[in-house]
Design a protein around this motif. Sequence first.
Motif, short mmCIF file in Angstrom:
data_model
loop_
_atom_site.label_atom_id
_atom_site.label_comp_id
_atom_site.label_asym_id
_atom_site.label_seq_id
_atom_site.Cartn_x
_atom_site.Cartn_y
_atom_site.Cartn_z
N ARG A 106 40.40 49.80 27.91
CA ARG A 106 39.74 49.51 26.63
C ARG A 106 39.77 50.75 25.73
NH1 ARG A 106 33.45 47.84 25.44
NH2 ARG A 106 33.81 46.96 23.38
N LYS A 156 35.50 43.58 22.99
CA LYS A 156 34.28 43.33 23.77
C LYS A 156 34.35 42.07 24.63
CE LYS A 156 29.24 43.10 23.38
NZ LYS A 156 29.11 43.24 24.78
N PRO A 157 34.79 40.92 24.13
CA PRO A 157 34.81 39.72 24.99
C PRO A 157 35.70 39.88 26.22
CG PRO A 157 35.07 39.10 22.70
CD PRO A 157 35.15 40.59 22.75
N ASP A 158 36.89 40.45 26.03
CA ASP A 158 37.80 40.65 27.15
C ASP A 158 37.22 41.67 28.13
OD1 ASP A 158 40.30 40.32 28.55
OD2 ASP A 158 40.87 42.30 27.79
N ASP A 166 34.03 42.44 28.60
CA ASP A 166 32.89 41.84 29.30
C ASP A 166 33.35 40.87 30.38
OD1 ASP A 166 31.11 43.30 27.79
OD2 ASP A 166 30.64 41.65 26.42
N ALA A 167 34.41 40.11 30.10
CA ALA A 167 34.92 39.17 31.09
C ALA A 167 35.48 39.90 32.32
CB ALA A 167 36.01 38.30 30.47
N LYS A 168 36.13 41.03 32.10
CA LYS A 168 36.67 41.79 33.23
C LYS A 168 35.57 42.50 34.01
CE LYS A 168 41.21 42.66 31.22
NZ LYS A 168 42.11 43.67 30.65
N LYS A 174 32.36 41.49 34.32
CA LYS A 174 31.36 40.58 34.88
C LYS A 174 31.44 40.47 36.41
CE LYS A 174 29.31 36.05 34.42
NZ LYS A 174 29.29 34.79 33.71
N PRO A 175 32.62 40.25 37.00
CA PRO A 175 32.65 40.11 38.47
C PRO A 175 32.22 41.37 39.21
CG PRO A 175 34.81 39.60 37.52
CD PRO A 175 33.93 40.01 36.42
N GLU A 187 28.43 41.76 38.92
CA GLU A 187 27.74 40.84 39.83
C GLU A 187 27.83 41.31 41.27
OE1 GLU A 187 29.48 37.04 38.97
OE2 GLU A 187 28.28 36.78 37.14
#
Length: 135
Positions: free
Chosen positions: A65, A103-105, A107-109, A111-112, A115
């Motif tokens: 990023r 940001k969306p990409d 955040d998607a990367k 997230k896992p 968690e």
Amino acid sequence: MKNLIVASALSLALMGGPVHAQTSAPAPAAAGAKASSDPIVVMRNEQRAARNAFNEAARPIRAERAATVQAAVDKAVAEAKASGKDPVVAGRVARRQATEATKPDFDAKMKPIIEARNEAMAAAKARRDAAMAQR
């Protein structure tokens, strides 16, 4: 006067010696902490391991990023210099826009691994709570 200077230099050297020896010696407590059976120490070690794994997994995502954002900033600064505009303002605007765009990409990367870290931290705490209840 000369004796005073020599005496102060000698005292500073003597004071510095033990301090250096204390800071360069390996810490025996760190080795003992890893083999501890105390539930709190075990939990903290497990949580530290989870955070370290998270940071290792997040490092390449953050670097990707940052490289994308920096490329956009460099391009905007070069265009601003060529057109006679303020490159500082152009760089600042480009950084904000590129950060928002990625940001969306990002955040998607993330997230896992977020968690996974949170689950590992919660599991360590649950094991600690169970061990404390058995006491």
